[in-house]
Every structure is written in C-alpha cells, then in structure tokens.
Scaffold this motif. Structure first.
Motif, PDB file in Angstrom:
ATOM      1  N   ILE A 116      82.803  97.823 -16.258  1.00 15.24           N
ATOM      2  CA  ILE A 116      83.032  98.395 -16.801  1.00 15.24           C
ATOM      3  C   ILE A 116      82.989 100.422 -16.365  1.00 15.24           C
ATOM      4  CG2 ILE A 116      81.342  96.778 -18.347  1.00 15.24           C
ATOM      5  CD1 ILE A 116      79.387  98.656 -17.827  1.00 15.24           C
ATOM      6  N   GLY A 296      79.943 107.123 -13.193  1.00 12.37           N
ATOM      7  CA  GLY A 296      81.380 106.475 -12.634  1.00 12.37           C
ATOM      8  C   GLY A 296      81.109 106.452 -11.620  1.00 12.37           C
ATOM      9  N   ASP A 300      77.327 101.860  -8.905  1.00 15.28           N
ATOM     10  CA  ASP A 300      78.513 100.770  -8.393  1.00 15.28           C
ATOM     11  C   ASP A 300      78.291 100.235  -8.744  1.00 15.28           C
ATOM     12  OD1 ASP A 300      79.541 102.810  -6.249  1.00 15.28           O
ATOM     13  OD2 ASP A 300      78.906 101.981  -4.919  1.00 15.28           O
ATOM     14  N   TYR A 301      76.858  99.457  -9.296  1.00 12.09           N
ATOM     15  CA  TYR A 301      76.926  98.273  -9.614  1.00 12.09           C
ATOM     16  C   TYR A 301      75.717  97.852 -11.046  1.00 12.09           C
ATOM     17  CZ  TYR A 301      80.118  95.562  -6.855  1.00 12.09           C
ATOM     18  OH  TYR A 301      81.157  95.677  -5.957  1.00 12.09           O
TER      19      TYR A 301
ATOM     20  N   LYS B  55      79.936  95.607 -12.437  1.00 13.59           N
ATOM     21  CA  LYS B  55      80.669  96.585 -12.020  1.00 13.59           C
ATOM     22  C   LYS B  55      81.211  97.873 -12.078  1.00 13.59           C
ATOM     23  CE  LYS B  55      84.103  98.196  -8.129  1.00 13.59           C
ATOM     24  NZ  LYS B  55      85.236  97.485  -7.520  1.00 13.59           N
ATOM     25  N   ILE B  56      80.255  99.002 -11.909  1.00 12.37           N
ATOM     26  CA  ILE B  56      80.720 100.639 -12.788  1.00 12.37           C
ATOM     27  C   ILE B  56      81.595 100.106 -11.890  1.00 12.37           C
ATOM     28  CG2 ILE B  56      80.304 102.206 -13.141  1.00 12.37           C
ATOM     29  CD1 ILE B  56      77.814 100.810 -14.354  1.00 12.37           C
ATOM     30  N   LYS B  57      83.430 100.705 -13.169  1.00 20.07           N
ATOM     31  CA  LYS B  57      84.330 101.185 -11.764  1.00 20.07           C
ATOM     32  C   LYS B  57      84.219 102.353 -11.653  1.00 20.07           C
ATOM     33  CE  LYS B  57      89.676 100.559 -12.970  1.00 20.07           C
ATOM     34  NZ  LYS B  57      89.982 101.255 -14.201  1.00 20.07           N
ATOM     35  N   ALA B  58      84.816 102.880 -10.433  1.00 16.31           N
ATOM     36  CA  ALA B  58      84.559 104.725 -10.974  1.00 16.31           C
ATOM     37  C   ALA B  58      85.611 106.007 -11.621  1.00 16.31           C
ATOM     38  CB  ALA B  58      84.450 104.729  -9.162  1.00 16.31           C
TER      39      ALA B  58
END
Lengths: 313, 259
Positions: A116, A296, A300-301, B55-58
């Motif tokens: 995301i 961001g 990471d997760y 996931k967190i997209k960078a």
C-alpha cells in the motif's frame, strides 16, 4: 559417644530422611501438576488451532460463542505470507488469517501488488454467521508496523519501537464501515482512540458479509475540507456536512501525533482546530505528507489485527 | 459403607504426620486450582482474532526539505546576484536536506535544470555550524526571516554525473547543453510532434549523484551555483546581451538507488 548422643543422632537422621521424603513427594506432586497443566493447555491449543491455510469456500473459524467467521470463496493468505509467517508464532498461532481475493485485499493479492501507498484504497470482507440467536459483537482493530531484514534467506521481522511511526499508522491507514461507490463517499469511520485501538460494534441476526474499507488518504485535504477556491480542491473522503466529518476532524485535533510529523513542528500541534488546520493548510498539509513519507521509509510491513468478542456493553 | 470409608479416611488423615497433612492438602488445592483454572482461562480467551498482512511500498521519491528541515517552499533560489558571483568570485549557495528513514541506504540525488544561464552546478554535503564559526549559507525561513541557521560545506564536491550532456562549446558560453538525440530526449519529447521541437536550452540537463544516508534522519546538502570565467564564458559579453534577464527551472529529486 554416649547412648543419649547416639539416640539423638539416630533421631536427627530419621528426621532428615523424613524431610527428604516430604521434599521429594512435594517435588513429585508439583511436577505432576505441571504435567497436567501443560497437557491440558496443549490440548486446548490444538483444539483452538483453527488457522486457515487452505483455500476454498466457507472456510469456517470456530464455534461455541454463537457465531462463526468465514472468508470468501477461493481466498488466499496474500502474497506476503513468507514475511507474515516470520511473526505468526510471536503473535498467536491460533489466529484466523483474513482471506484475500481479487476484490477484497490489502494490495497483497496478486504478484503485481507491491503493497500500500498513499492514495491506495480497498476493502477486506468476511462472513459473520450467527449460529443460534442474534449476536451483538465488538470488533477491536489495531495496526502494527514491522521492519524487515533478510540475511542469508532468513527473514527477521522487528515490531516498530519508534513512537512517532507507531502513532502515524493510526492516522494514515483509515478504516470505514461503509462506502458508496456511486458517490465515492465513505461513511462510519472506525477512528483510533487514545490507546491506538479502533472499535466498532454491530448486531447480527443472520449471515452477513462484513466489509471493512481501508484508505490511505493521500492528502490532509482528504480529511479536512481546506477548499480555498484556488489551489486546494475539496475532496474529503466523507460528506463534509455530516457527523462523520466532524468526528474525523475532532480525531485529527485530539490526536495530532497520529496525523502529523511532530519533529520540528513544536507548538504547532497544540490546541488544533479545524480553522487552524485550514487557514494554515500549507504547514499542516506538509506535516501530514512528511508523516506519510516517514511511514514509507520507516515501516516495511503492517499487520491488521482484529479481535472479535461478544459485546458486553 | 461410604460412611465407614469416610471414617477410615479421617482416621488415616489424623494418623498422618503434620508435614504429610500439609502435603496432602497442598496436593488437593493444586489439583482443584488446575480443574477450576483451566476452564476459567479458556473462558476468558473465548474470542476470535483475525489478521491480515501487507507491505508498505517505499515511496518512489524521498522527502526533500529546505534548511532546518523546513518545508521545501523555503528553498528559495531567487535574487541570484550574477554580477556578484563574477566580481567577488563568490558562488550562490542554497541548503536542502533529504531523508531516507534508514541509515546506510544508498540514494540518488538528481538535478534537472534548463540551460538558459551558463551556471555551474556543484553539490556538497552540508553541516550545521553551531559554534559561530565560518559558514557558507545563512538559512532563514520565509515566514521567520529573523531565525538564522548557518551551514558550511562538509567535504569535497559530490560526484554529480551528467547523464545527457552534449559537448560544451564556446558559442554556448562554454556550458554543457542537453543532447537532443539520446534516450532521455526521445522518451520525453515526441519527435513526430507537429507543433515543433523544444528549444535546446529548454531541454533539461540531468545530473545525478549517489550518496549514502548517514542515519535515519535528514542528510543536509548545499547546492552551489557558480560561473566559471574563461574565454568561452565571457560574462561581460553575456551580461550586456539581451539575455541577461534569463531564468532557469531547477528540479531536485531524490530516490532510493537501484542498480
């Protein structure tokens, strides 16, 4: 050695033997109690272990509380399960894994999904089925951040210990109970409280598909109407004339560290009001974006964790 | 029968030594605790837990701010004194900062600018001067002109590699212009466009430096705009011409370095 002394010695030896016996028996009893305790708990764990691994329709959780939770047909655990598995033992191996499908996911379903980002949105769905009488349930949600590292194919996941980043996850991944596709408007925000928990309750008379809509608002102007006729457009996620809007703005003002980078902002986060947010939008919009950036680059997760209990209130 | 048994058990219990009595009572209490405790515990954990993981997209671009970590609107390049640069041999310098969020991460700082004015562009790491020593930049936020923060150049110039430079020529005041026939050009401009091709000075010249984040917080940099006087870069000639009121557009971006 006199007779008396000899007798005393015998008595002492007998007493010592007796004490040893008692101690031994006590240790034996304690050990037996532990064995029983561990045995029962292990059995309870096996009985409780309802982890959903496979795919298929009507994957059911557990019963005994008046309802079951199940997921959509052909749902999967999502594509980041390698990383998720690295924390599953730490969290609780008995938890249910929310089923992901093409329409119901956290941008984690297809191999092309990369996770995301600000501006992303979607929904997660599951079935809630009362098994007898109607049930009144409480849903308590929290979002936990992790930092990952991979060394020699070994995945290490570390839960966030940065207070600012933990806070930001509360204000940047928004959850709603309702969404109107026609007007593209959300309703019933599930807002974080002082303990970073988001709670909603709902009564179920019969099986219901529960949707939880998630949004990572791209700009502060998605939350606060800062329309100024020129540079800032009006595009709030909820109807800006309704109670939901007031609740969101109230939450932003009450918990500014959930929404804004606090670094070098100093007193700017004190005594926030809607007027202050809109009249100084350049400052607050920038601090909101900065918090986005910090998430961001620093997280990471994320783990979406939902506890379901019978509503006692 | 039962009563008899109870009486016998009582007798047996009384015949036990004090320590054995304690032992027996303890065993009974422990057993009871287990019998009661386990179901009660199980009752308390009667809840469902549902989890989802993603996931967190960078971010593609990293956060860039002005001096003192202020918003980028405070990175102001106006009021450049060209004549001052030449006469005092003192380039104009501006401070900005980049945040990766993690230490030891390699990232690229990219400079893209038009080439109307024959500036030289140099990039340095910057360090805040707190002890009243000599400095290169006096940074003041727009809204707080009395708040001064001083920065000095920290180390040698970064290796700012020009990605699409053409040959520098005297007719262009010795400056490098962008190529108009390479890959950068063709993906940016439509060669078949009927409304003409852009003027070559408007085609941005890209240059890039790869740096490593010192820590998770901001790294500070100084952008230096200079003018190297030489036979090819005759400032007086440039300055008296009609083009002495030129302007340039300068973009700075930063992104995680990819191989």
């Amino acid at each position: 050695m006199g007779k008396k002394e000899e007798e005393e010695k015998k008595d002492r030896a007998a007493l010592l033997l007796e004490r040893k016996k008692i101690t031994f028996n006590l240790v034996l009893l304690l050990a037996a109690s532990f064995v029983v305790l561990i045995g029962v708990l292990t059995m309870a764990w096996f009985a409780k272990n309802t982890m959903v691994k496979g795919n298929g329709p009507g994957i059911s959780a557990k019963d005994g509380k008046g309802y079951t939770i199940s997921f959509l047909e052909n749902s999967t655990n999502g594509i980041f399960s390698d990383y998720y598995d690295a924390i599953r033992e730490e969290t609780d191996p008995s938890v249910l894994v929310m089923g992901m499908t093409a329409d119901s996911n956290l941008d984690n379903y297809e191999s092309t999904d990369e996770g995301i980002v600000p501006g992303a949105s979607g929904k997660m769905s599951f079935y809630l089925t009362p098994t007898g009488n109607p049930v009144d349930l409480k849903f308590e949600i929290e979002i936990v951040g992790y930092v990952s590292s991979v060394t020699d194919d070994e995945i290490t996941m570390t839960e966030l210990d940065d207070g600012d980043l933990k806070d930001h996850l509360n204000g940047h991944v928004f959850l709603f109970e309702e969404y109107d596709e026609t007007t593209e408007t959300y309703a019933k925000p599930i807002l974080p409280d002082a303990n970073s928990k988001r709670v909603f309750t709902r009564e179920f008379d019969s099986q219901e598909l529960v949707n939880i809509y998630w949004v990572w608002p791209e700009h502060l102007s998605n939350l606060v109407n800062a329309y100024n006729g020129t540079t800032i457009t009006a595009h709030t996620l909820v109807d800006d004339q309704g109670d939901d809007y007031d609740d969101i703005v109230e939450n932003v003002c009450a918990y500014p560290t959930y929404y804004f980078r606090s670094e070098s902002a100093g007193a700017t986060l004190n005594n926030l009001t809607e007027t202050k947010l809109t009249s100084e939008y350049v400052t607050y919009g920038s601090l909101y974006d900065a918090a986005d950036n910090d998430i961001g680059t620093g997280v990471d997760y994320i783990l979406f964790r939902m506890k379901v209990t019978v509503n006692e209130e | 029968m039962l009563l008899k048994n109870i009486a016998r058990w009582k007798e047996q219990f009384h015949s036990l030594k004090k320590a054995q009595k304690i032992e027996l009572v303890l065993a009974a209490v422990l057993t009871l605790a287990i019998i009661i405790g386990v179901p009660v515990y199980a009752w308390f954990v009667q809840e469902d837990r549902v989890e989802a993981f993603t996931k967190i997209k960078a971010p593609i671009t990293l956060d860039i701010r002005a001096g003192k970590k202020k918003d980028i609107e405070n990175f102001v390049l106006d009021g450049i004194d060209l004549k001052g640069i030449m006469e005092n041999n003192e380039p104009e310098r501006f401070v900005f900062c980049v945040k990766t969020g993690k230490p030891n991460v390699e990232y690229d700082i990219q400079l893209a600018h038009t080439t109307n004015i024959p500036f030289t562009y140099t990039l340095y790491r910057a360090a805040e001067v707190t002890d009243g020593g000599s400095y290169h930049v006096d940074f003041t936020p727009i809204d707080y002109p009395d708040e001064h923060t001083y920065y000095k150049i920290d180390g040698a110039a970064l290796n700012l590699e020009i990605l699409n430079g053409d040959q520098a020529t005297a007719s262009h005041y010795g400056r490098k212009l962008a190529k108009n026939n390479d890959g950068y050009y063709s993906i940016t401009y439509d060669s078949q466009a009927t409304d003409g091709i852009p003027e070559i000075y408007a085609v941005p010249l890209y240059s890039q430096a790869t740096v490593t984040a010192i820590d998770a917080d901001y790294d500070f940099f100084i952008l230096e705009l200079g003018w190297t006087a030489s036979s090819k870069t005759d400032f007086d000639q440039w300055n008296i011409a009609d083009n002495n009121k030129e302007s340039d557009v300068i973009y700075i971006s930063a992104s995680i370095h990819t191989q």
